[in-house]
Design an enzyme around this catalytic site. Structure first.
Site, PDB file in Angstrom:
ATOM      1  N   HIS A  53      26.618   9.883  30.958  1.00  0.00           N
ATOM      2  CA  HIS A  53      26.062   8.635  31.475  1.00  0.00           C
ATOM      3  C   HIS A  53      24.702   8.392  30.853  1.00  0.00           C
ATOM      4  CE1 HIS A  53      29.119   7.825  34.480  1.00  0.00           C
ATOM      5  NE2 HIS A  53      29.064   9.078  34.880  1.00  0.00           N
ATOM      6  N   CYS A 108      27.124   4.474  28.127  1.00  0.00           N
ATOM      7  CA  CYS A 108      26.618   3.113  28.286  1.00  0.00           C
ATOM      8  C   CYS A 108      25.350   2.929  27.461  1.00  0.00           C
ATOM      9  CB  CYS A 108      26.328   2.827  29.760  1.00  0.00           C
ATOM     10  SG  CYS A 108      27.802   2.817  30.808  1.00  0.00           S
TER      11      CYS A 108
END
Length: 350
Positions: free
Chosen positions: A158, A200
């Protein structure tokens, strides 16, 4: 009889010499030659918890691909923050699948995890890259690269704009990443690097790079999320990320002697299937990616030297130190192999 034996040995020498030259010419002439002499891979999953199953599947899938294409475990550093294969929620213990149809168990029987659980920290990662490890660190936890090493660095987890989280407790920033690679360059720890990240806002992690000979690809641009691909209803969570899924679809068609290029690999997962926009940074990489074999980073170069040591025959000299790609699955070093010219040892599996 002695004359016959000498004649047979000479024929073997001629055949082996022809084999060495023909093997060296297998690479298409339009490819730009690399000066690297060995290949390494640093594969890192930075996230924990069962709902991040897909990140473990991501990194183990890349691990399986580079091993299949010839990089031995001794030259792969695998960092996994959570062991999904042994998680009590796993209905299929000792397995990790990257597809809901369970085509491939990427955990397999021979996965060697070098940094596990709480060993996967920013400090350990940066120390690994820069070679600043404590005395007594096992060889399996060291990146023993040199100025002839091509390195694949793959990160998944992440992230956000300019950072990648490690186990939801700390983060490495894009500037720290760039500075670590610059230290590698100053200490002559690499020849070329292929930096690949699936998270991301992934492109933000390569924006600060300033060292030479780096080719980078990211699963999403700044401001975009990198999305997962599909759910396995048996385990109830997403099983692989979208970009890595299509990257693996490409890699599964690559063989050790493939003529696929890095340029082709950079085109995997167009926006119509990836949803996010894949980012590429090539301004620091002097070679044309479309003339770079994909095996320069995902495969293995194994230098081979043919010698006539111990044979009392007269023969023209061989061309020494021809580096040819040879697939291997065993732990070996990148030193030259001496191939004796006897019928049962003409072709030695490294």
């Amino acid at each position: 009889m002695r004359l016959l034996c000498g004649y047979l040995l000479y024929l073997i020498y001629i055949l082996c010499n022809k084999w060495a030259h023909s093997t060296a010419l297998e690479i298409p002439e339009e490819f730009q030659k690399s000066s690297h002499s060995n290949n390494w891979a640093v594969l890192v999953d930075t996230s924990r918890f069962w709902f991040n199953y897909r990140h473990v599947a991501n990194v183990l899938s890349i691990y399986r691909s580079v091993k299949r294409l010839g990089i031995p475990d001794s030259q792969i550093i695998l960092m996994v923050a959570d062991d999904m294969a042994c998680n009590p929620r796993n209905p299929r213990p000792a397995t990790v699948f990257n597809n809901a149809h369970q085509h491939i168990n990427v955990y397999g029987d021979d996965v060697e995890v070098d940094y596990r659980g709480y060993e996967v920290t920013v400090e350990n990662f940066v120390r690994l890259l820069t070679g600043r490890l404590p005395p007594g660190t096992p060889r399996s936890k060291q990146l023993l690269t040199d100025e002839g090493s091509n390195i694949l660095i793959y990160l998944t987890g992440h992230g956000g704009d300019g950072f990648l989280k490690f186990q939801d407790s700390e983060e490495v920033t894009s500037q720290e990443m760039a500075d670590a690679i610059e230290q590698m360059w100053q200490k002559r720890r690499y020849n070329e690097i292929f930096f690949m990240i699936d998270t991301c806002q992934a492109a933000s992690m390569y924006e600060k790079f300033y060292s030479p000979n780096i080719l980078a690809v990211a699963s999403s641009l700044v401001g975009e999320d990198s999305l997962s691909h599909h759910v396995d209803p048996v385990i109830g969570v997403y099983i692989i990320d979208r970009y890595t899924y299509y990257a693996l679809e490409f890699l599964e068609k690559v063989q050790p002697d493939s003529d696929k290029t890095m340029g082709e690999f950079l085109e995997v997962c167009p926006k119509r299937v990836c949803i996010s926009t894949v980012g590429v940074k090539r301004d620091l990489f002097p070679r044309d990616p479309y003339k770079v074999p994909i095996t320069d980073f995902f495969g293995s170069v194994r230098p081979v030297e043919i010698t006539l040591t111990g044979l009392d025959i007269e023969a023209p000299p061989l061309v020494q130190n021809k580096s040819v790609p040879v697939a291997t699955t065993e732990k070996t070093s990148s030193k030259y192999h001496q191939i004796p010219l006897f019928p049962s040892h003409l072709f030695v599996e490294s």
